[in-house]
Design a protein around this motif. Structure first.
Motif, PDB file in Angstrom:
ATOM      1  N   LEU A 448       4.805   3.244   3.593  1.00  0.00           N
ATOM      2  CA  LEU A 448       3.640   2.817   3.876  1.00  0.00           C
ATOM      3  C   LEU A 448       2.624   2.516   2.753  1.00  0.00           C
ATOM      4  CD1 LEU A 448       3.532   4.584   7.362  1.00  0.00           C
ATOM      5  CD2 LEU A 448       5.193   2.630   6.900  1.00  0.00           C
ATOM      6  N   ASP A 449       2.898   2.650   1.994  1.00  0.00           N
ATOM      7  CA  ASP A 449       1.728   2.573   0.529  1.00  0.00           C
ATOM      8  C   ASP A 449       1.774   1.818   0.477  1.00  0.00           C
ATOM      9  OD1 ASP A 449       0.646   4.006  -1.495  1.00  0.00           O
ATOM     10  OD2 ASP A 449       1.984   2.887  -3.120  1.00  0.00           O
ATOM     11  N   GLY A 450      -0.321   1.796   0.134  1.00  0.00           N
ATOM     12  CA  GLY A 450      -1.022   0.658   0.253  1.00  0.00           C
ATOM     13  C   GLY A 450      -1.330  -0.097   1.440  1.00  0.00           C
ATOM     14  N   LEU A 451      -1.020   0.480   2.246  1.00  0.00           N
ATOM     15  CA  LEU A 451      -1.334  -0.692   3.684  1.00  0.00           C
ATOM     16  C   LEU A 451      -2.492  -0.242   4.104  1.00  0.00           C
ATOM     17  CD1 LEU A 451       1.757  -0.489   5.221  1.00  0.00           C
ATOM     18  CD2 LEU A 451       1.328  -2.319   4.100  1.00  0.00           C
ATOM     19  N   GLU A 452      -3.416  -0.669   5.086  1.00  0.00           N
ATOM     20  CA  GLU A 452      -4.879   0.147   5.309  1.00  0.00           C
ATOM     21  C   GLU A 452      -4.363   0.897   7.235  1.00  0.00           C
ATOM     22  OE1 GLU A 452      -7.405  -0.084   4.676  1.00  0.00           O
ATOM     23  OE2 GLU A 452      -7.168  -0.898   3.005  1.00  0.00           O
ATOM     24  N   GLU A 453      -4.805   1.141   7.754  1.00  0.00           N
ATOM     25  CA  GLU A 453      -4.402   2.398   8.775  1.00  0.00           C
ATOM     26  C   GLU A 453      -3.621   1.596  10.109  1.00  0.00           C
ATOM     27  OE1 GLU A 453      -5.616   5.744  11.543  1.00  0.00           O
ATOM     28  OE2 GLU A 453      -7.002   5.417   9.919  1.00  0.00           O
ATOM     29  N   ASP A 454      -4.532   0.183  10.041  1.00  0.00           N
ATOM     30  CA  ASP A 454      -4.085  -0.386  11.695  1.00  0.00           C
ATOM     31  C   ASP A 454      -2.494  -0.975  10.783  1.00  0.00           C
ATOM     32  OD1 ASP A 454      -5.436  -1.936   9.445  1.00  0.00           O
ATOM     33  OD2 ASP A 454      -6.033  -3.744  11.316  1.00  0.00           O
ATOM     34  N   GLN A 455      -2.411  -1.478  10.032  1.00  0.00           N
ATOM     35  CA  GLN A 455      -1.356  -2.324   9.046  1.00  0.00           C
ATOM     36  C   GLN A 455      -0.423  -0.509   9.263  1.00  0.00           C
ATOM     37  OE1 GLN A 455      -2.577  -3.310   5.255  1.00  0.00           O
ATOM     38  NE2 GLN A 455      -2.097  -5.626   6.011  1.00  0.00           N
ATOM     39  N   ALA A 456      -0.589   0.329   8.910  1.00  0.00           N
ATOM     40  CA  ALA A 456       0.477   1.707   8.704  1.00  0.00           C
ATOM     41  C   ALA A 456       1.167   1.652  10.064  1.00  0.00           C
ATOM     42  CB  ALA A 456       0.160   2.374   8.494  1.00  0.00           C
TER      43      ALA A 456
END
Length: 734
Positions: A448-456
């Motif tokens: 989940l590297d590089g994602l914003e929290e809502d995306q993750a």
């Protein structure tokens, strides 16, 4: 470090013979004492007037005096006839006259206080020099007691000046940091100005014989006749410097000793072997046109030791003019040495490298290339870097480990949400790469590297796993600026995004283990993620593999990379970014065909024998291994080497390999252990290839600069041409 005087004895013989020859050639024989012959008299004059020696061990000094006394057969002359020339002291720890007058260890420090003892220093040195002249020119008419009295008188003058230099060094070695040292230096200076400096003599004398002695030797004031002449310095320096690595040096002498050496010689690093400082000291002591000849191990031309020693000397007007490499030490020690001769200034004749005339000899002791470490090249084939650092094993699905989720938890997550598959990848490390026959690890990692929290959170099953395993570890980190991102974005990896971005979308990626005794490269699926113990290369070409696996690249990366214990460490900035690939490597079918054939044969062999890369290459380099598949792999490796060397245009270099030891061993001490064989090029071929690669590395930036200039000129011409064709202002639509 004159030891017991073996070098001085040999020089005494040879210069004695030369002096005798000169006497006869010019018909000017001096008066020979009745009890001596010409040879003995000539040797005694040489010993008394021409030879100098310094050693930190007082016993070695006494032995050297006896050695010279015996070679001159000076039965009627006491050992004192060379007292002025063979001295007790540390050749590397001492100050110049300028430093003494500045009362500071910094070579560039200004004079300390206007007129501070300057005239007294010069006055004492002048008196000392005059007495030394009388000692050196003493003939048969001067008795031994008279010589002793002269020497005592000389020592009295010298002690007055030597004390100032010793106090400066006592301040350096007595303090633990810059402020403490400056404070002590100021206190000692006050003592000198108040006429109280003699009160420190007792403590300084005790320090000379401590477990870690401080025995300063200030060359310029100890031997004024050498440094006060018009051509200041020695005509020649010879010797066998002690071989001590960084760890040995710190253990024996302490960190302050190493710190002083680094502060006294600019450009010296903390990873410099002791021998390099003897080379620097010897070069500094030479007059212009003088020369030195020292023995050295192979480290003198490698890494930080070369950068701090020979490289600086070559850039300071030194010219390496004669080198004999790989001489087996005649004693019991199992070591290979080289004889290195350097002049201070230009040599008229061609340099000679191991018996072969060459245009120049570099600091690497090669016949071509520069003297400094190779430069990073702008035109490199691809991005190369270490893999990711998860910072938390909670990212990794693996059975049998604590602190992370088992494989069963991955299966449950995928069963609950099949979309999780797109954010789970196989996870491979350097050890996996070297040990698994089919190169397929049974570990998986959440990405989940590089994602914003809502995306993750779009993959809630995986996000919850990281929240349970990783977040507590991250939040337990101290609240420092460096940890802020790790604490707030705990679902991100710590490092490795550059190589992930570069390899994303490739069908396969080339990897090698960061640290490995046997360097091997292998392709893995481009979707896999690799850790920081593996080095990834964002290129999938067979021709790229051929160059990387070739011996040309192997010797380059081993030579310029780091080491972990005895194993080479692949560091991309040093091993890859500097390596000059052959021009047009991408389009050469000979390279791609050789690489593809070699890779497939090796893969088949590993699967058939259920052996990983390490075991396979251990067999490859085993002199007793006769398996046909291994023999075939050796032949295919030769085909790769030939294709790579031909790509450079180096058709004259032989690819024939031999089973040779990686390093010299003491057969008796080694016993029945397996010897460190390697199926490799002979040293001469290795050095030739390294020299040519170094030359290429030095030439490529110039070629790249020419291309940039040509492109700029071409662009300007094109703009000018367009300008000439453009309509006049006000007629844009004509």
């Amino acid at each position: 470090a004159m030891g017991s005087g073996a070098f001085l004895v040999e020089v005494c013989r040879q210069l004695g013979d030369a002096l005798l020859e000169a006497w006869h050639a010019y018909g000017e024989l001096p008066a020979i004492p009745a009890d001596e012959d010409e040879i003995i008299f000539a040797r005694r004059l040489i010993a008394q007037r021409c030879l100098y020696g310094v050693d930190k061990n007082p016993v070695a000094v006494d032995l050297a005096k006896v050695s010279l006394w015996l070679v001159t057969l000076a039965r009627d002359h006491a050992l004192t006839f060379v007292d002025h020339a063979l001295r007790h002291g540390d050749s590397l720890v001492g100050l110049s006259r300028k430093q003494i007058e500045a009362f500071h260890w910094d070579p560039d420090a200004p004079r300390f206080q206007a007129g501070f003892e300057t005239m007294q220093v010069r006055e004492h040195v002048a008196k000392f020099a005059e007495i030394r002249r009388r000692i050196r020119e003493a003939d048969e008419a001067i008795s031994d007691p008279e010589l002793r009295n002269l020497w005592d008188e000389a020592q009295l003058e010298l002690r007055k000046v030597r004390l100032f230099g010793d106090l400066v060094l006592a301040a350096f070695f007595g303090g633990n940091n810059r402020d403490e040292r400056e404070l002590k230096r100021s206190d000692y200076a006050t003592s000198v100005l108040n006429g109280e400096s003699d009160g420190h003599r007792g403590s300084l004398e005790a320090w000379r014989y401590a477990d870690r002695p401080l025995v300063p030797f200030h060359w310029e004031i100890e031997f004024p006749e050498v440094f006060d002449r018009q051509s200041s310095g020695f005509d020649a320096v010879i010797g066998n410097p002690p071989f001590a690595g960084v760890v040995q040096l710190a253990r024996a002498m302490g960190e302050k000793f190493s710190e002083f050496l680094r502060s006294n010689w600019s450009g010296a690093s903390g990873q410099t072997d002791l021998a390099a400082f003897f080379f620097r000291r010897s070069f500094d002591l030479l007059r212009q046109g003088g020369c030195l000849g020292l023995l050295a191990t192979n480290t003198i031309a490698q890494g930080d030791t070369r950068e701090s020693g020979l490289s600086v000397i070559c850039e300071s007007g030194g010219e390496i003019y004669h080198v004999t490499k790989r001489i087996r030490w005649p004693g019991r020690a199992s070591v290979i040495v080289s004889r290195v001769h350097i002049s201070k200034g230009k040599v008229v004749s061609d340099p000679v490298l191991s018996g072969r005339p060459v245009e120049r000899i570099s600091a690497f002791l090669f016949h071509a290339g520069g003297d400094r470490n190779p430069s990073p090249l702008r035109d490199k084939p691809c991005v190369a870097a270490k893999g990711i650092v998860p910072w938390g094993m909670g990212f990794v699905f693996q059975d049998g480990t604590e602190g992370g989720p088992p494989l069963s938890e991955m299966e449950l997550a995928v069963a609950a949400n099949p979309l999780c598959k797109e954010r789970i990848h196989r996870f491979i490390g350097g050890e996996d790469l070297n040990s698994i026959p089919d190169l397929t690890p049974n570990r998986f990692i959440i990405d989940l590297d590089g994602l914003e929290e809502d995306q993750a959170r779009k993959w809630p099953e995986l996000f919850l796993i990281l929240e349970r395993y990783v977040r507590p570890q991250r939040l337990a980190l101290p609240e420092t600026p460096g940890n802020r991102r790790l604490r707030t974005r705990w679902w991100h990896y710590s490092q490795g995004r550059e190589i992930r971005d570069a390899t994303r979308g490739l069908n396969r990626v080339l990897l090698c283990s960061q640290t490995s005794k046997r360097r091997a490269f292998a392709f893995v699926d481009g979707s896999w993620i690799f850790d920081q113990k593996a080095i990834g290369f964002a290129c999938s070409e067979d021709s790229f593999f051929a160059v990387m696996q070739s011996r040309a690249h192997e010797i380059w990366s081993d030579f310029f990379g780091s080491t972990m214990k005895d194993d080479p460490v692949y560091t991309p900035p040093k091993c890859f970014d500097t390596f000059p690939f052959p021009k047009g490597w991408q389009t050469l079918s000979t390279l791609s065909d050789a690489g593809r054939s070699y890779y497939q044969s090796r893969a088949d062999l590993m699967l058939a024998h259920k052996e990983g890369l390490t075991t396979t290459y251990n067999r490859f380099h085993d002199a007793d291994e006769r398996d046909s598949a291994i023999v075939n792999l050796r032949e295919l490796h030769g085909v790769v080497d030939r294709a790579v060397l031909d790509a450079y245009g180096w058709h004259d270099i032989s690819i024939n390999c031999k089973f040779l030891l990686d390093y010299e061993i003491d057969e008796e001490e080694w016993g029945d252990k397996k010897k460190p064989w390697r199926y490799r090029w002979p040293d001469e071929v290795r050095d030739e290839v390294l020299a040519r690669l170094l030359e290429l590395n030095a030439r490529r930036p110039k070629e790249e600069a020419c291309h940039v200039d040509a492109a700029k000129k071409s662009g300007k011409k094109a703009m000018a041409k367009r300008a000439r064709k453009a309509p006049e202002k006000g007629h844009l639509f004509s």
